[in-house]
Design an enzyme around this catalytic site. Structure first.
Site, PDB file in Angstrom:
ATOM      1  CB  CYS A 391      -1.165  -0.036   1.154  1.00 44.44           C
ATOM      2  SG  CYS A 391      -2.170   1.156   0.977  1.00 44.44           S
ATOM      3  CG  HIS A 515      -3.389  -3.685   2.823  1.00 46.78           C
ATOM      4  ND1 HIS A 515      -2.237  -3.072   3.768  1.00 46.78           N
ATOM      5  CD2 HIS A 515      -4.314  -2.403   2.467  1.00 46.78           C
ATOM      6  CE1 HIS A 515      -2.413  -1.803   3.830  1.00 46.78           C
ATOM      7  NE2 HIS A 515      -3.403  -1.315   2.930  1.00 46.78           N
ATOM      8  CD  GLU A 517      -1.119  -6.496   4.676  1.00 43.98           C
ATOM      9  OE1 GLU A 517      -1.038  -5.306   5.217  1.00 43.98           O
ATOM     10  OE2 GLU A 517      -0.688  -6.986   3.665  1.00 43.98           O
TER      11      GLU A 517
END
Length: 562
Positions: A391, A515, A517
């Site tokens: 990001c 993102h 994750e």
């Protein structure tokens, strides 16, 4: 006849409920305890979901400072929620929605809007029944279609903010059959100076819970070690539960081992018996052992990752830590994260950067630490250190390329420097007229098209991926051709938006506007993190080989001695 109020709810939604409360102090780990219970029930073949109740007046977690509340976790529908929902997704292996996070702000907003619309037919609007009915409605609707719904009440019993939610649970108990719900209370059992496990805090916490009409069915004691039998017996006697209903949740070196600990305690079997679903469970011998196999897997090596950010606490970057852990499980590698303060990188962290096998620049907002992050990107690029930018990290990589490769002096993000002569990062067009901050960014799951024959295509092994977003700014389209005139390639796009970048002359250099994750799981590690860790391991092996190939005088003496 006038229409019925829209705040009515169907009391038949959902099958079984587990309500988890906490006592003595916050941060005990009731969320992990609840998630671990859910994991074990899922292993037994039940469809499990979860609801996190946060008794703050914020409508959602989107505008909250990570220092106060940890990271803002993003769901597939764009919900900005408490980080505990990230743990629920990771432990249960499910995708949740913003309906699974109930806040005071969300509830009060709904009730007030209904009152303004005249939905209450002229009645006086009160906490009971209107607010409590709205809370119960939200919980039941989130539970619909599942076997078991675990509801975690944030904060600590006794907090004034939690009272409407605890009253809602009391009403739940009168609406349900005894075997359709249970109350689990997680509490601290501290050690005295001489090492004795003290039960008084638990006794007082349960007394507080009972004073508002709630009797816990299960007590889970948090201590460094397992609770001894004397402690369990004393807790049971003073808290009016059976000794069999008192469980230990001792400290472990990895939160993913908590399900194993409470399974050894028999918590899952007790819960299933108490809810009357034990006969429907998968036989114990046939239950999946994949979770146990994953979290106990041996590691063959270790690497160091520099995480360059501005929040000096792990909770602010929890999903990144967990995604690295998941990749480490898949790669059989231990990952040590080195915190690098972007504000102080040059003065205090040069040594940490040099000792790192890989570098991550995470997401974030604002100007603080931006120059340190750009310096970290430059270090990774110039020294062939594996790099992953997420990001804001993706945007910092674009700025670094513009400044130091393309010589666009003063290039920056318009978010940080409104007067920059080269706004290579600029606000999304649809954001220009928006004034409200909460829930207005580009949020949630969006599809990215991946260019063939690129690192991104190799990582995802497909021509598209769907990942979660949280940003207001993007690569300025006016600079794309110039940015790609060198060694930078935008290998993933979503319409006109640049989503993935890479360098074609670097061992591993990847940036994502999204993102990844947030979608990583212990049994389904995020592809970018897995590929990053592969490159990091290779880089570490090369560094080790170079060091050992140049023996020092000490090495020569050792060989001679041998």
């Amino acid at each position: 006849m006038p229409p019925e109020p829209t705040t009515e709810y169907d009391p038949t939604l959902g099958e079984k409920f587990i309500f988890v409360t906490g006592g003595v102090m916050s941060g005990l780990g009731k969320g992990i305890t609840a998630a671990s219970t859910g994991r074990l029930l899922a292993n037994a073949g039940f469809d499990v979901t979860a609801v996190k109740v946060d008794p703050y007046l914020n409508v959602d977690a989107g505008t909250m400072n990570p220092y106060e509340h940890g990271e803002v976790y993003v769901l597939k529908d764009g919900g900005e929620v408490d980080l505990d929902l990230g743990n629920y997704e990771r432990f249960l292996g499910i995708d949740m929605t913003s309906d699974h996070n109930v806040t005071t702000g969300k509830t009060y907003q709904s009730v007030i809007e209904a009152e303004r619309a005249g939905d209450y037919l002229g009645k006086t609007v009160q906490i009971i029944p209107h607010v409590t009915d709205d809370i119960k409605r939200r919980i039941r609707e989130a539970a619909e279609g599942t076997d078991v719904c675990i509801v975690e009440i944030g904060g600590t019993v006794g907090d004034i903010e939690s009272m409407p939610f605890l009253e809602s649970l009391r009403q739940f108990a009168s609406e349900e059959r005894d075997d359709d719900l249970l109350f689990m209370h997680v509490t601290l059992v501290p050690n005295s100076m001489n090492g004795e496990q003290k039960t008084k805090p638990t006794q007082h916490s349960v007394k507080e819970l009972r004073s508002i009409g709630l009797q816990p069915d299960i007590l889970v004691g948090r201590n460094e070690e397992r609770l001894n039998e004397k402690t369990k017996t004393k807790i049971a006697r003073f808290c009016d539960v059976s000794t069999d209903a008192v469980f230990s949740n001792p400290d472990v070196d990895d939160i993913y081992k908590v399900p194993l600990m409470v399974e050894d305690e028999g918590l899952d079997e007790y819960v299933m018996e108490r809810l009357g679903i034990a006969d429907n469970a998968v036989p114990k011998a046939d239950r999946s052992q994949r979770w146990r196999d994953l979290v106990t897997r041996e590691r063959d090596g270790s690497v160091k990752i520099a995480l360059v950010g501005k929040y000096g606490l792990e909770d602010a970057y929890m999903s990144i830590h967990e995604a690295l852990k998941h990749a480490g499980i898949e790669q059989r590698t231990d990952v040590e994260v080195l915190w690098v303060n972007a504000d102080e990188m040059e003065e205090k962290h040069a040594e940490r950067m040099e000792s790192a096998d890989g570098i991550i620049v995470p997401g974030g907002f604002g100007s603080r630490g931006a120059e340190g992050k750009i310096d970290a990107v430059r270090y990774a690029r110039e020294n062939d250190v594996p790099f992953l930018g997420l990001c804001l990290g993706f945007q910092m990589a674009v700025i670094e390329q513009a400044r130091n490769v393309l010589d666009l002096e003063g290039a920056h993000s318009a978010e940080i420097d409104e007067e920059t002569p080269h706004p290579v990062i600029d606000i999304l067009p649809e954001q220009k007229e928006i004034d409200d901050m909460g829930g207005t960014m580009r949020l949630g799951a969006h599809e990215t098209q991946i260019e063939p024959d690129t690192l991104a295509a190799e990582i995802y092994e497909t021509d598209a991926c769907t990942e979660r977003h949280r940003h207001r700014y993007e690569v300025n389209p006016e600079y794309i051709d110039e940015l790609e005139s060198g060694n930078m390639v935008f290998s993933g796009v979503s319409g006109r938006r640049m989503e993935i970048l890479e360098l074609d002359d670097h061992p591993f250099f990847l940036g994502t506007q999204f993102h990844p994750e947030f979608r990583s799981r212990p049994d389904r590690a995020s592809p970018p993190f897995v590929s990053f860790l592969e490159a990091v391991t290779e880089h570490s092996d090369e560094e080790t080989a170079e060091t050992t190939s140049e023996p020092t005088d000490d090495d020569t003496e050792t060989e001679a001695t041998i």
